[in-house]
Design an enzyme around this catalytic site. Structure first.
Site, PDB file in Angstrom:
ATOM      1  CE  LYS A 143      62.796 -92.729  57.443  1.00  0.00           C
ATOM      2  NZ  LYS A 143      62.631 -91.576  57.443  1.00  0.00           N
ATOM      3  CB  CYS A 144      62.781 -97.339  49.544  1.00  0.00           C
ATOM      4  SG  CYS A 144      63.063 -98.223  48.125  1.00  0.00           S
TER       5      CYS A 144
END
Length: 158
Positions: A34-35
């Site tokens: 999710k970066c």
């Protein structure tokens, strides 16, 4: 201790060392699904595809230590990266890349390289290029685009 002696935890195979990769050029990356830098997975895969026949491996080590940007379970992460980015290079279990429970691999990587301000990993997608003999050649910031690393990979493969 050689970098290849560092113990890591594989999805499905448990604890092991990096001995199976000895003699190859490695790009070790702490990842997070999710970066904002997760889009780097696609060019990392392209580098892996381009140079794996010459003895090059990208090794992904997911970490949830930065704003919990890796919320998935270790077993889900390889499938997620494969579906979203076509990743086929090895993805290991979630790994502590800093702090008091830092993994032996990342302890060695950070002890032997300089970061900005300190040696600690500050964010996801910090990358380390390791030569065939286990020498840590370069440390790259999270914002370093994988394509910019290609020239160093080519040099290390010679």
């Amino acid at each position: 201790m050689s970098i290849f002696d560092a113990k890591v935890e594989s999805v499905g195979e448990g604890m092991q060392t990096l001995q199976p990769y000895e003699g190859n050029v490695l790009l070790v990356v702490n990842t997070a699904s999710k970066c904002g830098f997760a889009s780097q997975m696609k060019p990392l895969q392209q580098l892996y595809d381009r140079y794996k026949e010459q003895g090059f491996y990208v090794l992904g080590f997911p970490s949830g230590q930065f704003m919990n940007q890796e919320p998935l379970d270790s077993e889900e992460i390889p499938d997620y990266f494969k579906e979203k980015y076509g990743v086929t290079f090895p993805i290991f279990k979630k790994t502590e890349v800093r702090g008091e429970n830092i993994s032996p691999l990342f302890q060695q990587l950070t002890n032997e390289t300089k970061g900005v301000g300190s040696n600690k990993i500050k964010w996801n997608f910090t990358k380390f290029l390791i030569g065939r003999d286990g020498t840590i050649l370069y440390r790259y910031s999270p914002s370093t685009n994988p394509e910019k690393i290609e020239i160093d990979i080519k040099e290390a493969l010679k």
